[in-house]
Write an enzyme that holds these catalytic residues in place. Structure first.
Site, PDB file in Angstrom:
ATOM      1  N   SER A 104       0.862  -1.076   0.188  1.00 40.56           N
ATOM      2  CA  SER A 104      -0.051  -0.123  -0.009  1.00 40.56           C
ATOM      3  C   SER A 104       0.865   1.159  -0.035  1.00 40.56           C
ATOM      4  O   SER A 104       2.026   1.249   0.502  1.00 40.56           O
ATOM      5  CB  SER A 104      -0.771  -0.103   1.426  1.00 40.56           C
ATOM      6  OG  SER A 104      -1.505   1.344   1.484  1.00 40.56           O
TER       7      SER A 104
ATOM      8  N   TYR B 223      -1.024   0.112  10.164  1.00 36.88           N
ATOM      9  CA  TYR B 223      -0.967  -0.735   8.965  1.00 36.88           C
ATOM     10  C   TYR B 223      -0.108  -0.405   8.174  1.00 36.88           C
ATOM     11  O   TYR B 223       0.441  -1.442   7.454  1.00 36.88           O
ATOM     12  CB  TYR B 223      -2.398  -0.087   8.403  1.00 36.88           C
ATOM     13  CG  TYR B 223      -2.844  -0.596   6.946  1.00 36.88           C
ATOM     14  CD1 TYR B 223      -3.387  -1.782   6.877  1.00 36.88           C
ATOM     15  CD2 TYR B 223      -2.531   0.038   6.023  1.00 36.88           C
ATOM     16  CE1 TYR B 223      -3.656  -2.377   5.596  1.00 36.88           C
ATOM     17  CE2 TYR B 223      -2.709  -0.333   4.674  1.00 36.88           C
ATOM     18  CZ  TYR B 223      -3.470  -1.654   4.404  1.00 36.88           C
ATOM     19  OH  TYR B 223      -3.648  -1.764   3.305  1.00 36.88           O
TER      20      TYR B 223
ATOM     21  N   LYS C  66       2.559  -3.338   6.489  1.00 34.88           N
ATOM     22  CA  LYS C  66       2.922  -3.565   5.130  1.00 34.88           C
ATOM     23  C   LYS C  66       4.258  -3.263   4.829  1.00 34.88           C
ATOM     24  O   LYS C  66       4.966  -4.057   3.936  1.00 34.88           O
ATOM     25  CB  LYS C  66       1.970  -2.561   4.354  1.00 34.88           C
ATOM     26  CG  LYS C  66       0.476  -2.805   4.288  1.00 34.88           C
ATOM     27  CD  LYS C  66       0.066  -4.027   3.529  1.00 34.88           C
ATOM     28  CE  LYS C  66      -1.407  -4.370   3.296  1.00 34.88           C
ATOM     29  NZ  LYS C  66      -1.394  -5.645   2.882  1.00 34.88           N
TER      30      LYS C  66
END
Lengths: 328, 328
Positions: free
Chosen positions: B127, B151, B155
């Site tokens: 991402s 998050y 990633k």
């Protein structure tokens, strides 16, 4: 002030302990307690009057991180790691010690933070091995981390965890990307990068040393004394000035092997230089090409981290700290 | 050819499955078997004649990664993740699903590789959340990953693992850093970035949408169809051309909200545009300032990844794929 050092028996750990004992204070507070941990039993520091818990322990072992954190150190220096070569040979051990061990420590602090608001300063030694070839020269502060070793990968992951745990308020982390330490004291070792130190340290005491690469090879260096200075500055710096990007490429000295040899000539003369034996090694030459030639380190310099600015200084530090200030 | 999709019940997972079923082949080979996994029971794909194992499973649960790997898929698409907001609210769950789940998968493959040389292609959706403000525009390919969410951290860590496991020869990994997907089909949701899709999708069917930010906000977009295209290209690309840097910022379209609205006006007219209701939201505006405005994506483009080049195209893709090609 309670200071914990994980990896206290290593070269940097021992020098850091000595310096802290000599100064007796950190961040304006008297040091009352040391916790010294390493997989090898760390020595109890000579001349320290306070409390010392020096013990052999593996941070990746069950309950070890919790045990350390239960004593609520104010500052934790996390220097422990399996070195690059071993992490490459033993995949499981490298990830267990360098990644899981670090995460266990960070999680133990996080849980303690949730219990009573415990929020120590955590100074973590990372490495220029988080960068992988091809590399520009100088490497800017915002260059991506694309390691080419499992060791570098484990350090880069630990850096990310350190930033996130800091951002979430679990502790105050600072990641210190150390340059190659030169002159590394002790005996010549099997590390591929050992020659950077060997070609200075050995001739300074009348011994031969092998140079496996051309004099044009450029690399990034700082003395053991500077490394300790980085860690102490990391332990005391106002972290509001650092902001969310907590992992800093330290300042250092970018020099070619030829420049190293010139500095040796100036300080110890032609006789010392003549002890360097050229023995080209293809494998080490190829490895060298992937190593970092030098960094901008603008942020770290602006934040007050300092290192040597020429190789004569680096050699003089070695003569002062390792040879009692005397050149034979 | 056995294709496994982890996260198959999500929007991208469903579209990827549909496309693979429609084409029937991947990398020049007939697809004989699908394994479709998600925490929600994935639908069995309509019109597929081969074998399908569609089941609800949590990759971070004991034995689940091993179970998947025991069937030796040739290509594994790993799309599963707890989304950004949830990973921020539930620290443990985010790390368990987004980091540990990924590591369990990679380790299960590594162990299988040691047993019989199993070496699948692993396509991982990363991402643009691996980047954190302040960000330049455009963001170069060699910009550092300093995420400002858990998050994004998870990633970025998974990317590092993917590169290292690939370098060690355990599998052939490709990490795909997806732009924000626009127009996201379905209902408006609570995501802070939802408005980028809402202000187009809703007016296209005669419904009102709220715009919480000024028209000057610039962001990075690609259609769901492009996202599926990235994954398929990642599954078939010659990885020798990619080299050791396996995580790629995908191409996309950098556009301001104003440019989005202009494209809507051209395609659906003033009446559609009039359905956008300005309702400034300070919190969303502040969040927006930290989001990526756009990327160079030079490497990905050179490696053959392609995306839309203007917002009218993105709207037309939505009309074709979601509205049966017809604008009311």
């Amino acid at each position: 002030m309670h200071v914990a050092i994980i990896g206290a028996a290593g070269m940097v750990g021992r020098k850091l302990t000595e310096r802290l004992v000599r100064e007796g204070r950190l961040n304006g507070k008297d040091i009352e307690t040391f916790t010294l941990i390493d997989v090898f039993q760390p020595e109890s520091p000579a001349g320290f009057k306070g409390k010392v818990d020096a013990r052999a322990a593996d941070l990746s072992g069950p309950g070890e991180a919790e045990k350390l954190v239960s004593t609520r150190p104010d500052v934790i220096f996390h220097l422990a790691a399996i070195v690059s070569g071993e992490a490459e040979l033993d995949f499981d051990k490298g990830y267990r010690i360098n990644l899981d061990g670090t995460r266990y420590l960070f999680d133990a602090i996080r849980i303690a933070n949730g219990q009573d608001g415990y929020k120590p300063r955590v100074v973590f030694t990372s490495s220029i091995a988080v960068f992988g070839a091809p590399l520009p020269y100088p490497i800017p502060d915002d260059f991506h981390t694309t390691p080419l070793t499992s060791y570098g990968t484990q350090k880069a992951i630990s850096e990310l965890l350190l930033s996130d745990y800091t951002r979430r308020g679990f502790f105050e982390g600072i990641g210190i990307r150390l340059p190659t330490i030169c002159i590394r004291p002790g005996k010549p070792n099997a590390a591929a990068s050992g020659f950077f130190s060997n070609i200075l340290r050995e001739p300074l005491v009348g011994l031969e040393a092998v140079l496996p690469v051309p004099e044009t090879i450029r690399h990034w260096h700082a003395s053991p004394r500077s490394a300790v200075g980085f860690l102490l500055h990391g332990a005391t710096i106002d972290t509001n000035k650092v902001g969310p990007r907590r992992n800093l490429s330290m300042p250092g000295l970018s020099a070619t092997v030829g420049e190293q040899i010139e500095a040796l000539r100036k300080i110890a003369g032609e006789k010392a230089v003549s002890l360097i034996r050229r023995e080209p090694n293809e494998m080490i030459m190829r490895m060298c090409e992937g190593w970092a030639p030098g960094f901008e380190a603008t942020r770290a310099r602006e934040l007050g981290f300092t290192a040597e600015t020429n190789f004569e200084e680096i050699i003089k530090v070695h003569i002062e700290d390792e040879l009692g200030g005397l050149l034979k």
